[in-house]
Enzyme design. Sequence first.
Site, PDB file in Angstrom:
ATOM      1  N   ARG A  35     -82.440 -17.064  11.533  1.00  0.00           N
ATOM      2  CA  ARG A  35     -81.276 -17.968  11.624  1.00  0.00           C
ATOM      3  C   ARG A  35     -80.412 -17.885  10.367  1.00  0.00           C
ATOM      4  O   ARG A  35     -79.174 -17.891  10.437  1.00  0.00           O
ATOM      5  CB  ARG A  35     -81.775 -19.405  11.828  1.00  0.00           C
ATOM      6  CG  ARG A  35     -80.660 -20.397  11.981  1.00  0.00           C
ATOM      7  CD  ARG A  35     -81.175 -21.758  12.396  1.00  0.00           C
ATOM      8  NE  ARG A  35     -80.080 -22.699  12.573  1.00  0.00           N
ATOM      9  CZ  ARG A  35     -80.033 -23.896  12.001  1.00  0.00           C
ATOM     10  NH1 ARG A  35     -81.026 -24.313  11.249  1.00  0.00           N
ATOM     11  NH2 ARG A  35     -79.000 -24.677  12.206  1.00  0.00           N
ATOM     12  N   HIS A  57     -76.387 -17.138  10.099  1.00  0.00           N
ATOM     13  CA  HIS A  57     -75.427 -18.040   9.444  1.00  0.00           C
ATOM     14  C   HIS A  57     -74.747 -17.361   8.258  1.00  0.00           C
ATOM     15  O   HIS A  57     -73.626 -17.710   7.903  1.00  0.00           O
ATOM     16  CB  HIS A  57     -76.134 -19.335   9.006  1.00  0.00           C
ATOM     17  CG  HIS A  57     -76.397 -20.268  10.151  1.00  0.00           C
ATOM     18  ND1 HIS A  57     -76.456 -21.629  10.018  1.00  0.00           N
ATOM     19  CD2 HIS A  57     -76.612 -20.029  11.470  1.00  0.00           C
ATOM     20  CE1 HIS A  57     -76.697 -22.184  11.204  1.00  0.00           C
ATOM     21  NE2 HIS A  57     -76.803 -21.236  12.094  1.00  0.00           N
ATOM     22  N   ASN A 112     -76.159 -26.289   7.955  1.00  0.00           N
ATOM     23  CA  ASN A 112     -77.109 -25.401   7.266  1.00  0.00           C
ATOM     24  C   ASN A 112     -78.274 -26.132   6.609  1.00  0.00           C
ATOM     25  O   ASN A 112     -79.166 -25.483   6.038  1.00  0.00           O
ATOM     26  CB  ASN A 112     -76.370 -24.581   6.195  1.00  0.00           C
ATOM     27  CG  ASN A 112     -75.546 -23.465   6.810  1.00  0.00           C
ATOM     28  OD1 ASN A 112     -75.905 -22.954   7.877  1.00  0.00           O
ATOM     29  ND2 ASN A 112     -74.450 -23.103   6.173  1.00  0.00           N
ATOM     30  N   HIS A 132     -83.353 -17.682  19.924  1.00  0.00           N
ATOM     31  CA  HIS A 132     -83.948 -19.011  20.137  1.00  0.00           C
ATOM     32  C   HIS A 132     -85.296 -18.926  20.838  1.00  0.00           C
ATOM     33  O   HIS A 132     -85.856 -19.952  21.200  1.00  0.00           O
ATOM     34  CB  HIS A 132     -82.973 -19.912  20.900  1.00  0.00           C
ATOM     35  CG  HIS A 132     -81.806 -20.371  20.063  1.00  0.00           C
ATOM     36  ND1 HIS A 132     -80.776 -21.140  20.535  1.00  0.00           N
ATOM     37  CD2 HIS A 132     -81.529 -20.163  18.742  1.00  0.00           C
ATOM     38  CE1 HIS A 132     -79.906 -21.381  19.562  1.00  0.00           C
ATOM     39  NE2 HIS A 132     -80.336 -20.788  18.467  1.00  0.00           N
TER      40      HIS A 132
HETATM   41  C1  HEM Z   1     -74.987 -19.067  20.413  1.00  0.00           C
HETATM   42  C2  HEM Z   1     -74.686 -19.981  19.535  1.00  0.00           C
HETATM   43  C3  HEM Z   1     -75.726 -20.690  18.726  1.00  0.00           C
HETATM   44  C4  HEM Z   1     -75.808 -22.024  18.511  1.00  0.00           C
HETATM   45  C5  HEM Z   1     -74.859 -23.067  19.041  1.00  0.00           C
HETATM   46  C6  HEM Z   1     -76.969 -22.266  17.701  1.00  0.00           C
HETATM   47  C7  HEM Z   1     -77.382 -23.495  17.264  1.00  0.00           C
HETATM   48  C8  HEM Z   1     -78.616 -23.748  16.718  1.00  0.00           C
HETATM   49  C9  HEM Z   1     -79.129 -25.064  16.405  1.00  0.00           C
HETATM   50  C10 HEM Z   1     -78.353 -26.355  16.576  1.00  0.00           C
HETATM   51  C11 HEM Z   1     -80.384 -24.923  15.937  1.00  0.00           C
HETATM   52  C12 HEM Z   1     -81.342 -26.034  15.513  1.00  0.00           C
HETATM   53  C13 HEM Z   1     -80.931 -26.583  14.165  1.00  0.00           C
HETATM   54  C14 HEM Z   1     -81.665 -27.861  13.866  1.00  0.00           C
HETATM   55  O1  HEM Z   1     -81.691 -28.755  14.728  1.00  0.00           O
HETATM   56  O2  HEM Z   1     -82.204 -27.986  12.751  1.00  0.00           O
HETATM   57  C15 HEM Z   1     -80.685 -23.517  15.930  1.00  0.00           C
HETATM   58  C16 HEM Z   1     -81.876 -22.969  15.534  1.00  0.00           C
HETATM   59  C17 HEM Z   1     -82.106 -21.622  15.471  1.00  0.00           C
HETATM   60  N1  HEM Z   1     -81.182 -20.630  15.666  1.00  0.00           N
HETATM   61 FE1  HEM Z   1     -79.411 -20.839  16.576  1.00  0.00          FE
HETATM   62  N2  HEM Z   1     -77.575 -21.080  17.434  1.00  0.00           N
HETATM   63  C18 HEM Z   1     -76.842 -20.080  18.017  1.00  0.00           C
HETATM   64  C19 HEM Z   1     -77.079 -18.732  17.930  1.00  0.00           C
HETATM   65  C20 HEM Z   1     -78.086 -18.179  17.181  1.00  0.00           C
HETATM   66  C21 HEM Z   1     -78.189 -16.789  16.840  1.00  0.00           C
HETATM   67  C22 HEM Z   1     -77.153 -15.725  17.215  1.00  0.00           C
HETATM   68  C23 HEM Z   1     -79.330 -16.633  16.116  1.00  0.00           C
HETATM   69  C24 HEM Z   1     -79.892 -15.398  15.478  1.00  0.00           C
HETATM   70  C25 HEM Z   1     -79.571 -14.176  15.811  1.00  0.00           C
HETATM   71  C26 HEM Z   1     -79.959 -17.933  16.034  1.00  0.00           C
HETATM   72  C27 HEM Z   1     -81.183 -18.191  15.479  1.00  0.00           C
HETATM   73  C28 HEM Z   1     -81.782 -19.439  15.456  1.00  0.00           C
HETATM   74  C29 HEM Z   1     -83.186 -19.655  15.149  1.00  0.00           C
HETATM   75  C30 HEM Z   1     -84.231 -18.572  14.912  1.00  0.00           C
HETATM   76  C31 HEM Z   1     -83.382 -21.034  15.143  1.00  0.00           C
HETATM   77  C32 HEM Z   1     -84.687 -21.771  14.814  1.00  0.00           C
HETATM   78  C33 HEM Z   1     -84.698 -22.064  13.320  1.00  0.00           C
HETATM   79  C34 HEM Z   1     -85.952 -22.715  12.788  1.00  0.00           C
HETATM   80  O3  HEM Z   1     -86.897 -22.983  13.526  1.00  0.00           O
HETATM   81  O4  HEM Z   1     -85.955 -22.994  11.589  1.00  0.00           O
HETATM   82  N3  HEM Z   1     -79.158 -18.842  16.656  1.00  0.00           N
HETATM   83  N4  HEM Z   1     -79.590 -22.830  16.394  1.00  0.00           N
END
Ligand code: HEM
Length: 317
Positions: A63, A67, A95, A192
Amino acid sequence: MVMANLMTVFLVMEVILTGFRFGAYGLNMNYYLMSCPLMEPVVKDTLNKALQDDPTLAAGLVRMHFHDCFIEGCDGSILINSTKDNTAEKDSPANLSLRGYEVIDEIKKKLEKQCPGVVSCADILAMAARDAVFFAGGPVYDIPKGRKDGTRSKIQDTINLPSPTFNASELIRMFEQHGFSAQEMVALSGAHTLGVARCSSFKNRLTQVDTSTTLDSEFAKTLAKTCSFGDNAEHPFDATRNNFDNLYYKSLVTNNGLLTSDQTLYTNPKTRNIVNSYALNQALFFLDFQQAMVKMSMLNVKQGSMSEVRQNCHKIN
Ligand code: HEM
């Protein structure tokens, strides 16, 4: 003897050709071959040890790389600390839940000992994300190296990160601005398959009449229970939070997607078939994911006077 010589010539040609394949971006696969030859094993070993201790960090690093790349390109700007005159990207609400900074620091510390001032923080983050995907059981892929570290990190730039309440059309539009097709956006969202979101990121689905996505009624109850522990309570995106697989897409098909921005990919006819194809065929997802990750890792890479190799990933030199 002749055969051995020929083999050597082929090998050298392959190294050179691979090296120049991404020359247009100033990046190449063998960028550190001469300047820091042991860089790859240092990155892999340090990362593997950290992930053995805490496998959940794989999600954090993937993630963080995303970002980094979506704001000002893949230039390590996400790693820069705020100062009294500047609030940096990392302190934006979007972030605050990023994780894994200490792994990047440890890799950087070791590399600075081996080859001072050579390996950029942006490259370390891109390689850590690559290796984290593989560690979690995802596809193996390589990325060209040679990114430089940027010198700008401003909280206001993070407005360009996608919101968890976006619908498919908004996501398509935002990813298109970075040169990604709808299919690539759906493949990247497959990240995800790892990790968790906090209640604050999905409670909109419980409190509003969310007409853009459908939510399984049993799943809604589970999410409501998670949220009863507060905004920071975490819920995994799918049932195997540390495994890189296609369960994320299978969850979307059964209306068990966590965020609006996840479930909308199935609700919207423009992206539904892509979700279906990844839910049915994990190999196809892996292939598209790795290609999209390589492309993402090259977004707006920095060269020239507005860039550097940071000595400390948290500070501009
Ligand atoms: C398509 C649009 C996307 C949106 C709207 C989005 C939004 C989010 C949100 C809101 C979270 C949780 C944050 C929290 O509640 O603390 C999250 C977690 C995550 N996102 Fe996305 N994301 C997107 C695309 C991506 C992409 C393209 C990647 C990587 C290539 C990614 C990788 C991750 C990962 C691995 C997590 C889990 C992080 C953790 O467990 O610490 N996301 N994302």
